[in-house]
Design a protein around this motif. Structure first.
Motif, PDB file in Angstrom:
ATOM      1  N   ALA A 234      17.895  -2.404 -14.402  1.00 56.76           N
ATOM      2  CA  ALA A 234      18.190  -1.298 -13.762  1.00 56.76           C
ATOM      3  C   ALA A 234      19.771  -0.629 -14.007  1.00 56.76           C
ATOM      4  N   GLU A 235      20.554  -1.592 -14.322  1.00 52.39           N
ATOM      5  CA  GLU A 235      21.703  -1.308 -14.724  1.00 52.39           C
ATOM      6  C   GLU A 235      21.968  -1.099 -16.408  1.00 52.39           C
ATOM      7  N   GLY A 236      20.798  -1.411 -16.847  1.00 52.61           N
ATOM      8  CA  GLY A 236      20.899  -1.344 -18.280  1.00 52.61           C
ATOM      9  C   GLY A 236      21.272  -2.718 -19.047  1.00 52.61           C
ATOM     10  N   ILE A 237      21.272  -3.739 -18.210  1.00 51.46           N
ATOM     11  CA  ILE A 237      21.802  -5.176 -18.866  1.00 51.46           C
ATOM     12  C   ILE A 237      20.706  -5.907 -19.078  1.00 51.46           C
ATOM     13  N   GLY A 238      20.678  -6.578 -20.346  1.00 49.54           N
ATOM     14  CA  GLY A 238      19.539  -7.473 -20.700  1.00 49.54           C
ATOM     15  C   GLY A 238      18.901  -6.723 -22.068  1.00 49.54           C
ATOM     16  N   ASP A 239      18.514  -7.932 -23.088  1.00 46.70           N
ATOM     17  CA  ASP A 239      18.178  -7.571 -24.324  1.00 46.70           C
ATOM     18  C   ASP A 239      16.890  -8.309 -24.334  1.00 46.70           C
ATOM     19  N   THR A 240      16.645  -9.421 -23.714  1.00 46.00           N
ATOM     20  CA  THR A 240      15.447 -10.201 -24.006  1.00 46.00           C
ATOM     21  C   THR A 240      15.454 -11.016 -22.605  1.00 46.00           C
ATOM     22  N   ILE A 241      14.244 -11.404 -22.290  1.00 42.43           N
ATOM     23  CA  ILE A 241      14.059 -11.866 -20.983  1.00 42.43           C
ATOM     24  C   ILE A 241      12.954 -13.219 -21.076  1.00 42.43           C
ATOM     25  N   ARG A 242      13.561 -14.208 -20.281  1.00 43.19           N
ATOM     26  CA  ARG A 242      12.562 -15.141 -19.979  1.00 43.19           C
ATOM     27  C   ARG A 242      12.602 -15.554 -18.529  1.00 43.19           C
ATOM     28  N   VAL A 243      11.422 -15.481 -17.912  1.00 50.26           N
ATOM     29  CA  VAL A 243      10.992 -15.784 -16.627  1.00 50.26           C
ATOM     30  C   VAL A 243      10.848 -17.232 -16.604  1.00 50.26           C
ATOM     31  N   SER A 244      11.300 -18.040 -15.779  1.00 54.97           N
ATOM     32  CA  SER A 244      11.319 -19.657 -15.784  1.00 54.97           C
ATOM     33  C   SER A 244      10.327 -19.708 -14.521  1.00 54.97           C
ATOM     34  N   LEU A 245       9.229 -20.543 -14.688  1.00 52.99           N
ATOM     35  CA  LEU A 245       8.477 -20.842 -13.561  1.00 52.99           C
ATOM     36  C   LEU A 245       8.188 -22.461 -13.640  1.00 52.99           C
ATOM     37  N   SER A 246       7.967 -23.098 -12.548  1.00 50.90           N
ATOM     38  CA  SER A 246       7.127 -24.266 -12.515  1.00 50.90           C
ATOM     39  C   SER A 246       5.809 -23.904 -12.529  1.00 50.90           C
ATOM     40  N   ALA A 247       5.233 -23.533 -13.586  1.00 51.07           N
ATOM     41  CA  ALA A 247       3.803 -23.131 -13.845  1.00 51.07           C
ATOM     42  C   ALA A 247       3.620 -23.167 -15.207  1.00 51.07           C
ATOM     43  N   PRO A 248       2.121 -22.704 -15.573  1.00 52.57           N
ATOM     44  CA  PRO A 248       2.140 -22.821 -16.966  1.00 52.57           C
ATOM     45  C   PRO A 248       2.757 -21.581 -17.656  1.00 52.57           C
TER      46      PRO A 248
END
Ligand code: SF4
Length: 367
Positions: A234-248
């Motif tokens: 929402a502040e414009g920061i971030g170019d690629t994301i990875r959500v880390s979950l203890s899940a598949p």
């Protein structure tokens, strides 16, 4: 019209330099990409490819694989050749696998200079090999593997400590003329994550890979990632994301894609709008919403389906939806764009909605 997914509707994107991860641009105004990491042994090429296929189907743009042993490094050439997604090799401790991953044609390598032995000597060689192969790198600083000196100087993995560590490593690359890298600075706490990326974003134009590390099982991890990524994006920061979950891993991709969709940073896919239900509802909205979501999970058209528990507010509340139902008196009023088109008995609501949704999705795809 379609949103401009390279721009945030909330805030102008931070200006970052662009790198390439195979064919996927990261930074420099490129659409924000979603990443995940396989959890099969990388040396099991067919299992890993099966999982990569699933991630690809779910909307993943880039996949990372762990390379902890020689057998895993040996599997990389075939994996890279057959993967539908660009492959990033994730390497700790053993710098020789970095060179093997580059030779195998990996789109990028993630290194954690803090835990590669003798990095001062090996770092420049890694940069040279990456330059020769035309690939990018990621520096991954993690709260858990922070440089000992920095840890002591700052008294723990504070935002300042994580950023100091990232800067130190970034400068090691830049001092030898290497610029094709992105940075992640991961912490398990969303508040620290936001503070850390904000600070890092103010220090240079590196593309940033967002992640909350060790975020927990699906429910907690989803919330932590939504909070941290939501605030930063929402502040414009971030170019690629990875959500880390203890899940598949496929669950990580679904969450990542939805975060971007709901922030207007990715084309919307199927979405369900359902009321929470209240004392006025005359059907089991929760069950109905779940049945409709399950029945439409394969749909890729950007259709919005509303499930409302009563006819008092139902169609009005869901006027934005393409299609919906408002229930009452054992019946369901099926509406399209807020107008009732037919009324069906309660036990036909799900099948009617699914039929209509398929029809509308078919029309959308044809046009
Ligand atoms: Fe209650 Fe009807 Fe609103 Fe659902 S749509 S929350 S049942 S008033």
């Amino acid at each position: 019209g379609d949103p401009d997914i390279s721009e945030s509707p909330l805030h102008p994107r931070r200006v970052s330099r662009r790198i390439m991860v195979g064919p996927v641009p990261v930074g420099g105004g490129a659409p924000i990409s979603v990443q995940s990491m396989t959890n099969t042994p990388t040396r099991d090429v067919s299992a890993t490819l099966r999982q990569i296929g699933e991630l690809d189907q779910a909307g993943c743009d880039i996949v990372r694989v762990a390379v902890p042993t020689q057998d895993d490094a040996d599997a990389l050439p075939e994996l890279v050749r057959r993967s539908p997604l660009p492959v990033i090799a994730d390497i700790h401790f053993q710098s020789k696998y970095v060179f093997e991953a580059i030779d195998a044609g990996c789109a990028a390598v993630r290194v954690n200079p803090g835990n590669i032995r003798n990095f001062e000597k090996v770092g420049p060689q890694i940069c040279q090999a990456a330059t020769d192969a035309g690939i990018s790198l990621r520096i991954g600083v993690n709260a858990g593997s922070l440089d000992k000196d920095i840890y002591e100087r700052f008294g723990g993995p504070t935002p300042e400590a994580l950023v100091a560590s990232a800067l130190k490593e970034a400068h090691m690359f830049e001092d030898v003329g290497f610029h094709d890298f992105k940075i992640s600075v991961k912490h398990h706490d969303p508040v620290t994550t936001v503070q850390t990326y904000r600070l890092l974003a103010s220090k240079g134009d590196w593309p940033l890979h967002l992640g909350v590390t060790e975020a927990g099982p699906a429910w907690q991890g989803t919330i932590k990632s939504c909070l941290a990524f939501g605030a930063l994006l929402a502040e414009g920061i971030g170019d690629t994301i990875r959500v880390s979950l203890s899940a598949p891993p496929v669950e990580e991709v679904k969450v990542g894609c939805k975060i971007l969709e709901y922030l207007g940073l990715r084309q919307r896919h199927f979405d369900i709008i359902s009321c929470p239900s209240c004392g006025r509802s005359q059907v089991d909205v929760i069950q109905l919403a779940e049945a409709v979501t399950e029945g439409l999970k394969g749909i890729t058209a950007p259709i919005r389906v509303a499930v409302m528990g009563c006819i008092v507010n139902g169609p009005g509340e869901a006027r934005e939806a393409d299609l919906g139902v408002a229930s009452g008196n054992g019946k369901g009023q099926i509406f399209i764009k807020g107008k009732v088109i037919k009324t069906v008995p309660e036990d036909q609501i799900v099948e009617t909605l699914l039929e209509e949704a398929q029809r509308i999705a078919g029309e959308m795809e044809a046009s």
